[in-house]
Write an enzyme that holds these catalytic residues in place. Sequence first.
Site, PDB file in Angstrom:
ATOM      1  N   THR A  58      -1.648   5.748   2.251  1.00  0.00           N
ATOM      2  CA  THR A  58      -2.903   5.001   2.218  1.00  0.00           C
ATOM      3  C   THR A  58      -2.999   4.117   3.446  1.00  0.00           C
ATOM      4  O   THR A  58      -2.029   3.469   3.833  1.00  0.00           O
ATOM      5  CB  THR A  58      -2.982   4.132   0.950  1.00  0.00           C
ATOM      6  OG1 THR A  58      -2.819   4.956  -0.203  1.00  0.00           O
ATOM      7  CG2 THR A  58      -4.318   3.407   0.855  1.00  0.00           C
ATOM      8  N   ARG A  61      -5.408   6.775  -7.515  1.00  0.00           N
ATOM      9  CA  ARG A  61      -5.159   8.221  -7.377  1.00  0.00           C
ATOM     10  C   ARG A  61      -5.129   8.911  -8.741  1.00  0.00           C
ATOM     11  O   ARG A  61      -5.717   9.988  -8.919  1.00  0.00           O
ATOM     12  CB  ARG A  61      -3.857   8.436  -6.607  1.00  0.00           C
ATOM     13  CG  ARG A  61      -3.919   7.930  -5.173  1.00  0.00           C
ATOM     14  CD  ARG A  61      -2.543   7.760  -4.536  1.00  0.00           C
ATOM     15  NE  ARG A  61      -1.866   9.043  -4.373  1.00  0.00           N
ATOM     16  CZ  ARG A  61      -0.639   9.169  -3.868  1.00  0.00           C
ATOM     17  NH1 ARG A  61       0.029   8.079  -3.487  1.00  0.00           N
ATOM     18  NH2 ARG A  61      -0.084  10.365  -3.749  1.00  0.00           N
ATOM     19  N   LEU A  64       0.864  -1.176   0.000  1.00  0.00           N
ATOM     20  CA  LEU A  64       0.000   0.000   0.000  1.00  0.00           C
ATOM     21  C   LEU A  64       0.902   1.228   0.000  1.00  0.00           C
ATOM     22  O   LEU A  64       1.984   1.207   0.594  1.00  0.00           O
ATOM     23  CB  LEU A  64      -0.884   0.037   1.259  1.00  0.00           C
ATOM     24  CG  LEU A  64      -2.041  -0.948   1.376  1.00  0.00           C
ATOM     25  CD1 LEU A  64      -2.730  -0.768   2.733  1.00  0.00           C
ATOM     26  CD2 LEU A  64      -3.054  -0.777   0.256  1.00  0.00           C
ATOM     27  N   ASP A  65       0.466   2.295  -0.668  1.00  0.00           N
ATOM     28  CA  ASP A  65       1.220   3.540  -0.620  1.00  0.00           C
ATOM     29  C   ASP A  65       1.375   3.985   0.834  1.00  0.00           C
ATOM     30  O   ASP A  65       0.507   3.709   1.678  1.00  0.00           O
ATOM     31  CB  ASP A  65       0.489   4.656  -1.388  1.00  0.00           C
ATOM     32  CG  ASP A  65       0.466   4.418  -2.881  1.00  0.00           C
ATOM     33  OD1 ASP A  65       1.241   3.569  -3.361  1.00  0.00           O
ATOM     34  OD2 ASP A  65      -0.343   5.075  -3.565  1.00  0.00           O
ATOM     35  N   ARG A  66       2.437   4.724   1.089  1.00  0.00           N
ATOM     36  CA  ARG A  66       2.715   5.172   2.458  1.00  0.00           C
ATOM     37  C   ARG A  66       1.531   5.927   3.071  1.00  0.00           C
ATOM     38  O   ARG A  66       1.210   5.743   4.245  1.00  0.00           O
ATOM     39  CB  ARG A  66       3.959   6.071   2.446  1.00  0.00           C
ATOM     40  CG  ARG A  66       4.365   6.578   3.810  1.00  0.00           C
ATOM     41  CD  ARG A  66       5.641   7.393   3.739  1.00  0.00           C
ATOM     42  NE  ARG A  66       6.019   7.899   5.041  1.00  0.00           N
ATOM     43  CZ  ARG A  66       7.109   8.605   5.285  1.00  0.00           C
ATOM     44  NH1 ARG A  66       7.943   8.898   4.302  1.00  0.00           N
ATOM     45  NH2 ARG A  66       7.380   9.041   6.501  1.00  0.00           N
TER      46      ARG A  66
END
Length: 326
Positions: A156, A255, A152-154
Amino acid sequence: MSQKPDNTVVQDDERPKVRFITIDSEDAGQRIDNFLLRTLKGVPKSHLYRLMRKGEIRVNKKRIKPVYKLAVDDVLRIAPIRVSEKKDTVSTGLNIVANLEKQILFEDERLIVINKPSGMAVHGGSGLSFGLIEALRALRPDARMLELVHRLDRDTSGCLVVAKKRSALRHLHEQLRNKTVQKFYHALVKGHWPTKLTRVTEGLRKNDLKSGERVVIVDNINGKESETRFRVLERYRGATLVRAFPVTGRTHQIRVHCQVTGHSIAMDSKYGHEDFDADMKGKGLKRLFLHAASIEFTHPLSEERLKIEAPLEPSLEKLLTKLVRE
Protein backbone atom coordinates in the site's frame (compact mmCIF):
# COMPACT_ATOMS: atom_id res chain seq x y z
CA MET A 1 45.26 1.99 21.42
CA SER A 2 44.55 1.27 25.10
CA GLN A 3 42.38 -1.21 26.98
CA LYS A 4 39.94 0.28 29.51
CA PRO A 5 38.94 -1.57 32.71
CA ASP A 6 35.41 -2.20 31.36
CA ASN A 7 36.92 -3.97 28.31
CA THR A 8 35.85 -1.18 25.98
CA VAL A 9 38.52 -0.38 23.40
CA VAL A 10 39.10 3.34 22.80
CA GLN A 11 41.51 5.33 20.68
CA ASP A 12 44.18 7.10 22.80
CA ASP A 13 43.53 10.42 21.13
CA GLU A 14 39.75 10.28 21.51
CA ARG A 15 39.68 10.60 25.32
CA PRO A 16 35.98 9.90 26.01
CA LYS A 17 34.58 12.14 28.73
CA VAL A 18 31.93 11.86 31.42
CA ARG A 19 28.55 12.73 29.96
CA PHE A 20 25.80 14.49 31.87
CA ILE A 21 22.24 14.49 30.50
CA THR A 22 19.37 16.43 32.12
CA ILE A 23 15.99 14.85 31.44
CA ASP A 24 13.29 17.09 30.01
CA SER A 25 9.54 16.51 29.61
CA GLU A 26 10.10 14.76 26.27
CA ASP A 27 12.05 11.90 27.87
CA ALA A 28 10.42 11.78 31.28
CA GLY A 29 8.31 8.75 32.11
CA GLN A 30 10.27 6.15 30.17
CA ARG A 31 12.50 3.41 31.55
CA ILE A 32 16.17 4.30 31.71
CA ASP A 33 17.24 1.19 29.78
CA ASN A 34 15.03 2.15 26.83
CA PHE A 35 16.30 5.73 26.96
CA LEU A 36 19.93 4.61 27.00
CA LEU A 37 19.45 2.17 24.11
CA ARG A 38 18.39 5.12 21.96
CA THR A 39 20.94 7.59 23.35
CA LEU A 40 24.01 5.33 23.37
CA LYS A 41 23.56 3.94 19.89
CA GLY A 42 25.49 0.78 19.21
CA VAL A 43 25.80 -0.26 22.88
CA PRO A 44 24.38 -3.76 23.47
CA LYS A 45 21.63 -4.03 26.09
CA SER A 46 23.69 -6.50 28.15
CA HIS A 47 26.57 -3.99 28.28
CA LEU A 48 24.24 -1.21 29.45
CA TYR A 49 22.91 -3.42 32.25
CA ARG A 50 26.49 -4.19 33.35
CA LEU A 51 27.37 -0.47 33.41
CA MET A 52 24.33 0.25 35.59
CA ARG A 53 25.20 -2.60 37.97
CA LYS A 54 28.75 -1.27 38.32
CA GLY A 55 27.47 2.25 39.02
CA GLU A 56 29.04 3.72 35.89
CA ILE A 57 25.64 5.07 34.91
CA ARG A 58 23.90 6.95 37.73
CA VAL A 59 20.86 9.18 38.19
CA ASN A 60 21.15 12.10 40.62
CA LYS A 61 24.44 10.56 41.86
CA LYS A 62 22.66 7.33 42.87
CA ARG A 63 22.82 3.83 41.45
CA ILE A 64 19.68 2.82 39.62
CA LYS A 65 18.11 -0.32 38.15
CA PRO A 66 17.19 -0.73 34.46
CA VAL A 67 13.47 -0.45 35.31
CA TYR A 68 13.90 3.02 36.84
CA LYS A 69 11.53 5.55 35.23
CA LEU A 70 13.07 8.87 34.39
CA ALA A 71 11.60 12.09 35.82
CA VAL A 72 11.89 15.72 34.69
CA ASP A 73 15.21 17.30 35.82
CA ASP A 74 16.85 13.95 36.61
CA VAL A 75 20.58 14.23 35.92
CA LEU A 76 22.21 11.20 34.31
CA ARG A 77 25.94 10.69 34.75
CA ILE A 78 27.45 8.36 32.17
CA ALA A 79 31.05 7.30 32.76
CA PRO A 80 33.68 7.69 30.02
CA ILE A 81 32.72 4.76 27.83
CA ARG A 82 32.79 4.26 24.13
CA VAL A 83 31.41 1.48 22.01
CA SER A 84 31.83 1.85 18.29
CA GLU A 85 28.51 2.56 16.69
CA LYS A 86 27.31 0.02 14.17
CA LYS A 87 27.57 1.47 10.72
CA ASP A 88 24.17 2.20 9.28
CA THR A 89 23.34 -0.59 6.85
CA VAL A 90 21.20 1.83 4.84
CA SER A 91 23.11 3.90 2.35
CA THR A 92 21.75 7.37 1.65
CA GLY A 93 23.09 6.87 -1.86
CA LEU A 94 20.58 4.16 -2.66
CA ASN A 95 18.03 5.43 -5.18
CA ILE A 96 15.08 4.18 -3.13
CA VAL A 97 16.37 6.05 -0.06
CA ALA A 98 17.34 9.21 -1.92
CA ASN A 99 13.91 9.31 -3.57
CA LEU A 100 12.20 9.29 -0.17
CA GLU A 101 13.26 12.90 0.34
CA LYS A 102 11.02 13.84 -2.58
CA GLN A 103 8.12 11.93 -1.02
CA ILE A 104 7.99 14.01 2.18
CA LEU A 105 4.62 15.78 2.23
CA PHE A 106 4.98 17.63 5.55
CA GLU A 107 7.76 18.06 8.11
CA ASP A 108 8.34 20.16 11.21
CA GLU A 109 10.10 19.68 14.55
CA ARG A 110 7.42 17.25 15.75
CA LEU A 111 6.62 14.94 12.85
CA ILE A 112 7.06 13.86 9.25
CA VAL A 113 4.28 12.81 6.87
CA ILE A 114 5.59 10.86 3.89
CA ASN A 115 4.02 9.40 0.76
CA LYS A 116 5.23 5.81 1.27
CA PRO A 117 6.06 4.01 -1.98
CA SER A 118 4.33 0.72 -2.77
CA GLY A 119 6.57 -2.31 -2.25
CA MET A 120 8.46 -0.78 0.66
CA ALA A 121 7.87 -2.23 4.13
CA VAL A 122 7.50 0.27 6.96
CA HIS A 123 10.38 -1.38 8.84
CA GLY A 124 13.02 -4.06 8.31
CA GLY A 125 12.54 -7.69 9.27
CA SER A 126 11.16 -10.87 7.70
CA GLY A 127 14.19 -11.08 5.42
CA LEU A 128 14.29 -7.35 4.66
CA SER A 129 17.50 -5.56 5.56
CA PHE A 130 15.72 -2.23 5.95
CA GLY A 131 12.36 -0.55 5.60
CA LEU A 132 11.03 2.98 5.42
CA ILE A 133 11.80 3.88 9.04
CA GLU A 134 15.44 2.72 8.71
CA ALA A 135 15.75 4.67 5.45
CA LEU A 136 14.36 7.82 7.10
CA ARG A 137 16.84 7.45 9.97
CA ALA A 138 19.62 7.34 7.38
CA LEU A 139 18.25 10.52 5.79
CA ARG A 140 17.88 12.25 9.18
CA PRO A 141 20.93 11.04 11.15
CA ASP A 142 20.69 13.93 13.64
CA ALA A 143 17.08 13.22 14.63
CA ARG A 144 16.97 12.07 18.28
CA MET A 145 14.07 9.75 17.48
CA LEU A 146 11.96 8.70 14.53
CA GLU A 147 9.11 6.31 15.31
CA LEU A 148 6.15 5.09 13.27
CA VAL A 149 2.83 6.48 14.47
CA HIS A 150 0.89 3.85 12.50
CA ARG A 151 1.56 1.33 9.73
CA LEU A 152 0.72 0.64 6.12
CA ASP A 153 0.89 -2.72 4.36
CA ARG A 154 4.04 -3.17 2.30
CA ASP A 155 2.14 -2.99 -1.02
CA THR A 156 0.00 0.00 0.00
CA SER A 157 1.25 3.49 -0.84
CA GLY A 158 0.36 6.86 0.63
CA CYS A 159 0.27 8.93 3.81
CA LEU A 160 2.37 7.60 6.67
CA VAL A 161 3.07 9.61 9.84
CA VAL A 162 6.40 9.42 11.69
CA ALA A 163 6.94 11.10 15.07
CA LYS A 164 10.15 13.00 15.82
CA LYS A 165 9.41 13.45 19.54
CA ARG A 166 7.97 11.12 22.18
CA SER A 167 5.33 13.70 23.16
CA ALA A 168 4.11 13.78 19.54
CA LEU A 169 4.00 9.98 19.42
CA ARG A 170 1.92 9.82 22.63
CA HIS A 171 -0.41 12.59 21.41
CA LEU A 172 -1.04 10.92 18.04
CA HIS A 173 -1.49 7.45 19.59
CA GLU A 174 -4.14 8.94 21.87
CA GLN A 175 -5.91 10.40 18.82
CA LEU A 176 -5.82 6.98 17.14
CA ARG A 177 -7.33 5.34 20.24
CA ASN A 178 -10.04 8.00 20.38
CA LYS A 179 -10.69 7.59 16.64
CA THR A 180 -10.13 11.28 15.90
CA VAL A 181 -7.61 10.49 13.13
CA GLN A 182 -9.29 10.19 9.73
CA LYS A 183 -7.56 8.15 7.04
CA PHE A 184 -9.05 7.96 3.54
CA TYR A 185 -7.89 5.42 0.96
CA HIS A 186 -8.47 5.14 -2.78
CA ALA A 187 -8.89 1.65 -4.21
CA LEU A 188 -9.69 0.31 -7.67
CA VAL A 189 -12.02 -2.65 -7.22
CA LYS A 190 -13.57 -5.29 -9.43
CA GLY A 191 -16.98 -4.73 -10.97
CA HIS A 192 -19.82 -2.30 -10.31
CA TRP A 193 -19.73 -1.20 -6.66
CA PRO A 194 -23.35 -0.54 -5.57
CA THR A 195 -24.01 3.08 -4.61
CA LYS A 196 -26.05 1.92 -1.63
CA LEU A 197 -23.18 -0.18 -0.23
CA THR A 198 -21.70 2.45 2.10
CA ARG A 199 -20.73 0.28 5.11
CA VAL A 200 -19.10 -3.13 5.54
CA THR A 201 -19.02 -4.46 9.11
CA GLU A 202 -17.80 -8.06 8.81
CA GLY A 203 -15.74 -9.28 11.78
CA LEU A 204 -12.12 -10.14 10.97
CA ARG A 205 -9.73 -12.74 12.38
CA LYS A 206 -6.05 -13.38 11.65
CA ASN A 207 -5.30 -16.89 10.43
CA ASP A 208 -1.83 -18.43 10.08
CA LEU A 209 -1.52 -20.93 7.22
CA LYS A 210 0.71 -24.02 7.35
CA SER A 211 3.07 -22.26 4.98
CA GLY A 212 3.62 -19.59 7.63
CA GLU A 213 1.75 -16.96 5.61
CA ARG A 214 -0.71 -14.84 7.56
CA VAL A 215 -4.10 -14.07 6.05
CA VAL A 216 -7.18 -12.40 7.49
CA ILE A 217 -10.55 -14.13 7.22
CA VAL A 218 -14.13 -13.07 7.86
CA ASP A 219 -15.36 -14.42 11.20
CA ASN A 220 -18.41 -12.78 12.71
CA ILE A 221 -18.31 -15.04 15.80
CA ASN A 222 -14.68 -15.04 16.95
CA GLY A 223 -13.31 -12.21 14.83
CA LYS A 224 -12.72 -8.60 15.89
CA GLU A 225 -15.44 -6.05 15.22
CA SER A 226 -14.54 -4.07 12.10
CA GLU A 227 -16.08 -1.31 10.02
CA THR A 228 -15.14 0.33 6.73
CA ARG A 229 -17.21 3.04 5.03
CA PHE A 230 -17.16 3.38 1.25
CA ARG A 231 -18.09 5.96 -1.37
CA VAL A 232 -17.94 5.64 -5.16
CA LEU A 233 -15.53 8.11 -6.78
CA GLU A 234 -15.62 6.97 -10.42
CA ARG A 235 -17.11 4.11 -12.42
CA TYR A 236 -15.30 2.31 -15.24
CA ARG A 237 -16.20 -0.61 -17.45
CA GLY A 238 -15.60 -3.62 -15.17
CA ALA A 239 -14.12 -1.62 -12.30
CA THR A 240 -14.92 1.08 -9.73
CA LEU A 241 -12.67 3.60 -8.02
CA VAL A 242 -13.85 3.85 -4.40
CA ARG A 243 -12.90 5.87 -1.37
CA ALA A 244 -12.56 3.78 1.80
CA PHE A 245 -12.65 5.13 5.34
CA PRO A 246 -11.60 2.50 7.94
CA VAL A 247 -13.45 3.29 11.18
CA THR A 248 -11.48 0.52 12.88
CA GLY A 249 -7.87 -0.33 12.09
CA ARG A 250 -7.63 -4.10 11.63
CA THR A 251 -4.91 -5.81 9.60
CA HIS A 252 -5.81 -5.96 5.86
CA GLN A 253 -9.25 -4.57 6.76
CA ILE A 254 -10.03 -2.69 3.55
CA ARG A 255 -8.68 -5.51 1.37
CA VAL A 256 -10.80 -8.20 3.05
CA HIS A 257 -13.92 -6.01 3.25
CA CYS A 258 -13.64 -5.43 -0.50
CA GLN A 259 -13.11 -9.15 -1.15
CA VAL A 260 -16.10 -10.27 0.94
CA THR A 261 -18.44 -7.98 -1.02
CA GLY A 262 -17.25 -9.53 -4.30
CA HIS A 263 -15.25 -6.45 -5.28
CA SER A 264 -11.60 -7.39 -4.70
CA ILE A 265 -8.92 -4.70 -5.06
CA ALA A 266 -6.88 -4.81 -8.26
CA MET A 267 -3.62 -6.81 -8.06
CA ASP A 268 -4.19 -8.01 -4.49
CA SER A 269 -1.91 -11.04 -4.16
CA LYS A 270 -3.73 -12.35 -1.07
CA TYR A 271 -7.38 -11.43 -1.61
CA GLY A 272 -7.60 -10.67 -5.32
CA HIS A 273 -9.66 -12.05 -8.23
CA GLU A 274 -7.55 -13.86 -10.81
CA ASP A 275 -9.37 -12.76 -13.98
CA PHE A 276 -9.70 -9.13 -12.85
CA ASP A 277 -6.03 -9.01 -11.90
CA ALA A 278 -5.03 -10.48 -15.27
CA ASP A 279 -7.07 -7.79 -17.04
CA MET A 280 -5.50 -4.98 -14.97
CA LYS A 281 -2.02 -6.46 -15.42
CA GLY A 282 -2.61 -6.48 -19.17
CA LYS A 283 -3.30 -2.75 -18.94
CA GLY A 284 0.04 -2.16 -17.21
CA LEU A 285 -0.81 -2.37 -13.49
CA LYS A 286 2.08 -3.90 -11.56
CA ARG A 287 1.06 -3.23 -7.93
CA LEU A 288 -1.83 -3.29 -5.49
CA PHE A 289 -4.19 -0.43 -6.29
CA LEU A 290 -4.67 0.72 -2.70
CA HIS A 291 -3.44 4.18 -1.76
CA ALA A 292 -3.69 6.12 1.53
CA ALA A 293 -4.83 9.31 -0.18
CA SER A 294 -5.15 11.56 2.88
CA ILE A 295 -4.83 11.71 6.65
CA GLU A 296 -6.39 14.25 9.01
CA PHE A 297 -5.37 14.78 12.64
CA THR A 298 -4.74 17.43 15.29
CA HIS A 299 -1.18 18.72 15.35
CA PRO A 300 0.39 17.68 18.70
CA LEU A 301 1.86 21.13 19.39
CA SER A 302 -0.27 23.77 17.65
CA GLU A 303 -3.57 21.88 18.15
CA GLU A 304 -4.44 22.86 14.57
CA ARG A 305 -6.41 20.37 12.51
CA LEU A 306 -4.17 19.21 9.65
CA LYS A 307 -5.20 17.39 6.48
CA ILE A 308 -2.33 16.02 4.41
CA GLU A 309 -2.96 14.60 0.93
CA ALA A 310 -0.73 12.25 -1.07
CA PRO A 311 -1.04 12.21 -4.86
CA LEU A 312 -1.41 8.92 -6.73
CA GLU A 313 1.85 7.71 -8.25
CA PRO A 314 2.05 8.17 -12.05
CA SER A 315 1.59 4.43 -12.78
CA LEU A 316 -1.85 4.45 -11.10
CA GLU A 317 -2.89 7.67 -12.84
CA LYS A 318 -1.81 6.16 -16.15
CA LEU A 319 -3.89 3.04 -15.57
CA LEU A 320 -7.03 5.10 -14.90
CA THR A 321 -6.60 6.86 -18.27
CA LYS A 322 -6.69 3.45 -19.98
CA LEU A 323 -10.03 2.46 -18.43
CA VAL A 324 -13.34 3.30 -20.11
CA ARG A 325 -15.55 5.50 -17.94
CA GLU A 326 -19.19 4.61 -17.54
